[in-house]
Motif scaffolding. Structure first.
Motif, short mmCIF file in Angstrom:
data_model
loop_
_atom_site.label_atom_id
_atom_site.label_comp_id
_atom_site.label_asym_id
_atom_site.label_seq_id
_atom_site.Cartn_x
_atom_site.Cartn_y
_atom_site.Cartn_z
N UNK A 1 0.81 -1.23 0.00
CA UNK A 1 0.00 0.00 0.00
C UNK A 1 0.85 1.28 0.00
N UNK A 2 1.95 1.27 0.76
CA UNK A 2 2.79 2.48 0.80
C UNK A 2 3.26 2.84 -0.60
N UNK A 3 3.82 1.87 -1.30
CA UNK A 3 4.37 2.19 -2.61
C UNK A 3 3.28 2.39 -3.67
N UNK A 4 2.14 1.74 -3.49
CA UNK A 4 1.02 2.00 -4.41
C UNK A 4 0.52 3.43 -4.24
N UNK A 5 0.42 3.87 -3.00
CA UNK A 5 -0.08 5.23 -2.75
C UNK A 5 0.93 6.28 -3.22
N UNK A 6 2.20 6.04 -2.94
CA UNK A 6 3.23 6.98 -3.42
C UNK A 6 3.20 7.03 -4.95
N UNK A 7 3.12 5.87 -5.58
CA UNK A 7 3.04 5.84 -7.05
C UNK A 7 1.80 6.59 -7.54
N UNK A 8 0.68 6.42 -6.83
CA UNK A 8 -0.55 7.10 -7.26
C UNK A 8 -0.34 8.62 -7.29
N UNK A 9 0.35 9.15 -6.29
CA UNK A 9 0.59 10.60 -6.26
C UNK A 9 1.57 11.00 -7.37
N UNK A 10 2.58 10.17 -7.61
CA UNK A 10 3.53 10.47 -8.68
C UNK A 10 2.83 10.47 -10.04
N UNK A 11 2.04 9.46 -10.32
CA UNK A 11 1.46 9.36 -11.66
C UNK A 11 0.31 10.36 -11.86
N UNK A 12 -0.32 10.75 -10.76
CA UNK A 12 -1.32 11.82 -10.88
C UNK A 12 -0.65 13.09 -11.40
N UNK A 13 0.52 13.39 -10.85
CA UNK A 13 1.23 14.60 -11.29
C UNK A 13 1.78 14.44 -12.70
N UNK A 14 2.29 13.26 -13.00
CA UNK A 14 2.79 13.02 -14.37
C UNK A 14 1.66 13.20 -15.38
#
Lengths: 259, 259
Positions: free
Chosen positions: A126-139
């Motif tokens: 979950x930690x890395x999925x959530x961090x990725x979600x924030x990264x890809x939202x910005x991308x």
């Protein structure tokens, strides 16, 4: 079947400053010494469960101070690294360490494959999925984030004092780390490139997992924890480091804009 | 705040053969031509919404045939690549393509940053989070998966026929791809290494994101879709390719066991 069917308890990442406007996205994998009830005390006394083996003292306070000054988003983990260290892949010994420095961690001894998988599903995924979600939202919005992971380290390690105060660590892409080092020259801090740890110590997992596949500018920062031992010290360090980070990013961005 | 608060509709990945016992984990990013109602018809006629621009015809059937023969897990995406192509990062033009081959995709024209972020959160982020969850579950249990992504391509591209029948594609780590190529020599298929696409065409995103950071053996396979145009043909191709994959993995594993 879908994955939700097989997910046990989850400890999602925490996002602060979701509406921040700078490109900086700060990450604090070792923000908390909390051990959820299902894992008891891991066989450790209270004192050790709040020591640096359980988290990076000062790192979250410093991160929050930096987030305010840089108008940056901040993602942090809610569970102690004693249960799962989110900066380690699940096949690495440090992910659910049996030992940290000179301390045995009884509750991590000879974990079954099922327990290793359960902790990985509950905390790391979950930690890395959530961090990725924030990264890809910005991308997706056309604003690639700049990933800065923030850690602290002990002044004494296996009995030896450490001179370094501010460690700047990179993986395959050193650009932002070198820029931060350059901008730190007049900081008054004893700086070290790839000290007190380096990628060879397996500490750049988050950078490899989250920044490199997307070509994001990235760096891992390590602050000696005696320099951020109080809220006032955290704020003072944020005052020192925020302009360094801002100038470092500016120095990276400038050539691309000119070219 | 937590990330669950800001997540819109989600289209999770689908996992089949969760209890499979081989190390193979098959991935099919372009398994479906389904377009959920909120995205309407994207301005395309029914015929195009079921053509190869919407999915990889035959890839899921072939993947299922391989999963049965190899006792492999299979992860596939439930939504058409016309809405979001899960094998593309969200800052790439192909992620939500305005054009595919000679066809304009009206519903993807001039997407707002908000719509791009919404599709990324709804389709791309859950797909890769779920795939990662399965990967790290296996890593935590001490059995590193072997990632094989399965695609199909058209016999004719921009008016030109393609001779290649079986494309074997790698990113930075070519070991498994080279082993599959070697084992395909007597397959009777016209094979191509890094054909009809290669990493330079931005097609190895899933390998970069999911396999390389964990050091997993990995390869991307492309089958010409006229060879898997019926269920019988899918089965026949699975019969041909399953032993090739098994031997290729065996040839990789052997030196390590001997050494």
């Amino acid at each position: 079947m879908t994955f939700a069917d097989m997910t046990p308890d989850r400890y999602p990442a925490i996002l602060e400053n979701a509406s921040a406007r700078s490109r900086f996205l700060l990450v604090c994998e070792h923000a908390s010494h909390a051990i959820p009830g299902r894992w008891g005390d891991l066989g450790l006394p209270e004192e050790l469960r709040q020591a640096h083996i359980a988290w990076d003292p000062g790192a979250l306070g410093l991160s929050r101070g930096l987030a305010r000054r840089l108008d940056a988003g901040l993602v942090h983990a809610p569970v102690s690294r004693l249960v799962y260290d989110c900066n380690r892949a699940p096949d690495q010994p440090g992910a659910m360490a049996e030992r940290s420095e000179m301390h045995e961690i009884p509750g991590n001894r000879r974990l079954s494959p099922e327990e290793r998988a359960a902790r990985t599903a509950a905390i790391y995924a979950p930690f890395h999925a959530d961090l990725r979600a924030e990264i890809v939202r910005r991308l997706a919005q056309g604003v690639p984030p700049v990933l800065v992971t923030i850690h602290s380290f002990t002044p004494v390690w296996h009995g030896k004092p450490r001179a370094v105060e501010f460690g700047i660590i990179h993986d395959h892409d050193p650009a932002l780390a070198l820029a931060v080092l350059e901008e730190s020259r007049d900081s008054g801090l004893v700086c070290g490139l790839n000290e007190p740890y380096s990628a060879a110590d397996d500490v750049t997992h988050t950078l490899r997992l989250q920044a490199l596949p997307y070509g994001l500018a990235n760096v891992m920062l390590e602050i000696r924890n005696d320099l951020i031992a109080t809220p006032e010290a955290e704020e003072a360090m944020a005052d020192r480091l925020a302009p360094i980070l801002a100038r470092a990013l500016g120095s990276l961005a400038a050539p691309a804009m000119a070219g």
